[in-house]
Motif scaffolding. Structure first.
Motif, PDB file in Angstrom:
ATOM      1  N   GLU A 172      27.527  53.642  -1.332  1.00  0.00           N
ATOM      2  CA  GLU A 172      26.695  52.475  -1.035  1.00  0.00           C
ATOM      3  C   GLU A 172      25.674  52.028  -2.479  1.00  0.00           C
ATOM      4  OE1 GLU A 172      25.622  49.434   1.564  1.00  0.00           O
ATOM      5  OE2 GLU A 172      26.924  50.912   1.761  1.00  0.00           O
ATOM      6  N   TYR A 191      20.973  55.292  14.735  1.00  0.00           N
ATOM      7  CA  TYR A 191      20.168  56.164  14.634  1.00  0.00           C
ATOM      8  C   TYR A 191      18.985  56.114  15.777  1.00  0.00           C
ATOM      9  CZ  TYR A 191      22.356  55.967  10.373  1.00  0.00           C
ATOM     10  OH  TYR A 191      23.305  56.171   8.964  1.00  0.00           O
ATOM     11  N   LEU A 194      25.536  57.977   0.621  1.00  0.00           N
ATOM     12  CA  LEU A 194      24.756  57.184  -0.153  1.00  0.00           C
ATOM     13  C   LEU A 194      24.990  56.646  -1.644  1.00  0.00           C
ATOM     14  CD1 LEU A 194      21.666  55.883   0.151  1.00  0.00           C
ATOM     15  CD2 LEU A 194      20.822  58.098  -0.443  1.00  0.00           C
ATOM     16  N   PHE A 222      16.707  56.197   7.529  1.00  0.00           N
ATOM     17  CA  PHE A 222      17.641  56.605   8.632  1.00  0.00           C
ATOM     18  C   PHE A 222      17.725  58.203   8.300  1.00  0.00           C
ATOM     19  CE2 PHE A 222      19.705  56.130   4.260  1.00  0.00           C
ATOM     20  CZ  PHE A 222      20.223  57.242   3.947  1.00  0.00           C
ATOM     21  N   ARG A 247      24.618  62.106   1.213  1.00  0.00           N
ATOM     22  CA  ARG A 247      24.161  61.980   2.507  1.00  0.00           C
ATOM     23  C   ARG A 247      24.917  60.686   3.172  1.00  0.00           C
ATOM     24  NH1 ARG A 247      21.789  66.604   4.185  1.00  0.00           N
ATOM     25  NH2 ARG A 247      20.176  67.166   2.435  1.00  0.00           N
ATOM     26  N   ILE A 290      25.602  57.490   5.268  1.00  0.00           N
ATOM     27  CA  ILE A 290      24.715  56.222   5.565  1.00  0.00           C
ATOM     28  C   ILE A 290      25.968  54.970   5.975  1.00  0.00           C
ATOM     29  CG2 ILE A 290      24.975  55.348   3.464  1.00  0.00           C
ATOM     30  CD1 ILE A 290      22.467  53.987   3.509  1.00  0.00           C
ATOM     31  N   ALA A 315      24.929  48.595   4.070  1.00  0.00           N
ATOM     32  CA  ALA A 315      23.516  48.642   4.507  1.00  0.00           C
ATOM     33  C   ALA A 315      22.389  47.814   3.641  1.00  0.00           C
ATOM     34  CB  ALA A 315      22.834  50.033   4.587  1.00  0.00           C
ATOM     35  N   LEU A 355      21.220  49.839  12.215  1.00  0.00           N
ATOM     36  CA  LEU A 355      20.294  51.082  12.131  1.00  0.00           C
ATOM     37  C   LEU A 355      19.933  51.627  13.316  1.00  0.00           C
ATOM     38  CD1 LEU A 355      18.166  49.947   9.100  1.00  0.00           C
ATOM     39  CD2 LEU A 355      19.764  51.928   9.112  1.00  0.00           C
TER      40      LEU A 355
END
Length: 605
Positions: free
Chosen positions: A457, A574, A454, A596, A489, A491, A495, A570
């Motif tokens: 990103e 997920y 994260l 997510f 985390r 990801i 995104a 997504l």
């Protein structure tokens, strides 16, 4: 001759076909034998259940009649226990009726207990308390009269003198067993209902033990039918209650009332079979004290109807199994024949010079192994040919492509760095910052990474926004809020960039000086939510609904491609519970929220 030709072509020299035919024969015989024994076991179980249901119904009938028999016996026991009532009854049966009436009046005047039934009122009350009683009679053997009660408080005194009636003789022959009503007594009391059975108790003077007469009670046999209501849908055949001489006291089929049961002599044991109207299962239950017998008659043909459905099911399942056993081996043989012919056909292609022929057979059996060995042989032959002139050319092309893949990114990075330094040296710091952001952003896009955090990103998003902040000369401001505990985390990559790009293209207004976008990240339970909020021009409701529908539609080129790409990825990564949600107010701004699941942090080495 034709049969011999078929045998020679398909069986005689075909060991595999012989094995299939033998297997089919053994399996068919096994299935038929197993089905036969299974049907016998299950049908016998059904027959036992049907006879058990009939036995329960017979027990219910027997319990009902036993209660009636005991109730009649208890009438006289109650009389003997009550001294006054016993004296009343003894006087009544040994004296003329006129004398008894005077005696009764005298007793009424002398006895203080006015609540106790006096004299014959006791029997009248018994009739009222049991609606199953059709008639209740007191017979005097000394005075030869019959005092009869019937429902509705109706009583009648009937003279039965031997010179005018056979009733005294009939009463002298009667015993305590349950039986059908005597024809002479029926005629005397004007009772012609055929569905009755009689119970009697001798009346004795309790002091002298002298027989004074009899208590005779007629019960309505139709009331027994009510005890069978709960078995109505389960009961096969019919149930009888027979007296000592085989006379019919009760018949659930309503066919044999008023006569002796014609097949009474053939019934002699429990759970036996006998030829009655037809071959039938016979179940008997004897009440020795009252002298009657409860009999259940279940015709075999009627019981067999209960397992006709089972018979059809077993036959159908057996037929399906047999057809399957015969069909599957045939299909297997045909399949092996096709695969064998396919191998032969490809071998002939290779013979004609087609070295590219390959047999596609992934199975692990012998034919599959032969096919793979054939392919391996052709591959080795092809490699041998390629080794002469094709291998070297291919190797040169591969090395050249690899060299270009390594040189081009580094060449671009180095060139951008030279331009940036040139811009800085000339005083164009904003251009230098844009080139630096573009260079770092490009590196993050092309750098091969298995995982993205994260933090990475959000940094990519910051660089992207920084490019546009510089471009629009501080008319755009941005804010990124994220808890540091969420930075590691996992990801998916790319995104947020399509969402930001969508705002820059459609929502940002260059003429305004207060364009603003904020990225906010937080965790709720087991989900991480990212909210991208702007103060752009917003989206009209109709257009917003169109965008939502487009995101859930099959992939197409055109508008909202970036948003749809993020939305679909997504869901694919997920699950269907995740994706993008868009809310917008025209003139106020747009909020794009994506979710997510919380994953483990990326471990950096």
């Amino acid at each position: 001759m034709k049969a011999k030709s078929l045998y020679d072509n398909y069986v005689k020299n075909n060991l595999f076909m012989k094995m299939i035919l033998l297997f089919a024969l053994i399996t068919t015989v096994t299935i038929v034998t197993f089905s036969y024994f299974m049907f016998n076991v299950m049908s016998e179980s059904i027959v036992r259940n049907e006879l058990e249901n009939q036995k329960k119904a017979m027990d219910s009938v027997n319990s009902y009649m036993t209660r009636k028999y005991e109730s009649v016996q208890s009438i006289m026991l109650d009389v003997y226990r009550n001294e006054s009532l016993s004296l009343h009854l003894a006087y009544f049966l040994q004296h003329p009726f006129e004398d008894y009436m005077k005696y009764q009046l005298d007793q009424y005047a002398n006895e203080a207990d006015i609540d106790m039934p006096k004299g014959l009122e006791y029997f009248d009350n018994k009739l009222d308390s049991d609606a199953d009683i059709a008639n209740l009679m007191l017979y005097s053997s000394e005075k030869q009269f019959l005092f009869a009660y019937k429902q509705g408080h109706v009583s009648k005194l009937i003279s039965t003198n031997a010179s005018r009636s056979y009733i005294p003789d009939a009463m002298a022959l009667e015993n305590t067993a349950v039986s059908v009503p005597n024809a002479w007594v029926r005629s005397a009391i004007d009772q012609h209902e055929p569905k009755l059975y009689a119970m009697r108790v001798p009346i004795t003077d309790k002091n002298t033990f002298k027989n004074l007469g009899q208590l005779l009670v007629y019960f309505n046999a139709e009331r027994i039918q009510k005890t069978l209501e709960s078995y109505k849908n389960q009961l096969k055949g019919y149930i009888l209650v027979l007296g000592p001489a085989g006379e019919v006291l009760f018949d659930s089929s309503d066919r044999y009332y008023g006569a002796r049961y014609p097949y009474a002599d053939k019934i002699d044991s429990l759970y036996d079979t006998a030829m009655l109207e037809q071959e039938s299962y016979v179940t008997t239950l004897t009440q020795s004290q009252a002298g009657y017998m409860v009999i259940g008659i279940a015709p075999k043909a009627e019981v067999a109807e209960a397992y006709q459905g089972l018979k059809r099911t077993v036959i159908l399942i057996s037929a399906i199994c047999i057809v399957t056993v015969l069909l599957v081996p045939i299909l297997v043989v045909i399949n092996f024949a096709k695969r064998t012919n396919k191998i032969i056909r490809f071998m002939r292609k290779v013979e004609s010079g087609d070295l590219s022929a390959r047999i596609q057979d992934e199975k692990e059996d012998e034919l599959g192994q032969i096919s793979r060995s054939f392919n391996d042989m052709l591959d080795e032959l092809t490699r041998h040919i390629d080794r002469v002139y094709k291998a070297e050319i291919k190797q040169k092309h591969t090395e050249l492509a690899a060299l270009q893949a390594r040189v081009n990114p580094h060449f671009l990075y180095n060139t951008l760095e030279v331009i940036r330094m040139r811009a800085v040296s000339q005083g164009a710091k904003d251009v230098g910052e844009m080139i630096y952001s573009l260079s770092v952003l490009f590196k993050s896009f092309v750098q091969p990474k298995g995982e993205n955090t994260l933090k990475d990103e959000l940094e990519t998003s910051r660089l992207y926004l920084e490019l546009f902040r510089i471009r629009y000369k501080d008319k755009l401001s941005y804010e990124i809020i994220c808890d540091e505990s969420l930075a590691g985390r996992r990801i998916m990559r790319m995104a947020l960039q399509p969402i930001i790009e969508n705002y820059v293209v459609h929502g940002l207004e260059p003429r305004r000086s207060d364009n603003r976008i904020r990225i906010n990240v937080w965790q709720t339970e087991d989900r991480v939510q990212i909210q991208v909020e702007d103060n752009g021009s917003g989206i009209e409701p109709e257009r917003l609904e169109s965008i939502r529908l487009a995101m859930d539609s099959p992939e197409e080129a055109g508008e909202s491609f970036g948003l749809r790409s993020v939305h679909e990825r997504l869901k694919l990564l997920y699950g269907m519970d995740y994706g993008i949600e868009i809310t917008s107010t025209p003139g106020v701004g747009t909020i794009v929220t994506l979710e997510f699941p919380v994953t483990e942090e990326v471990q950096h080495v």
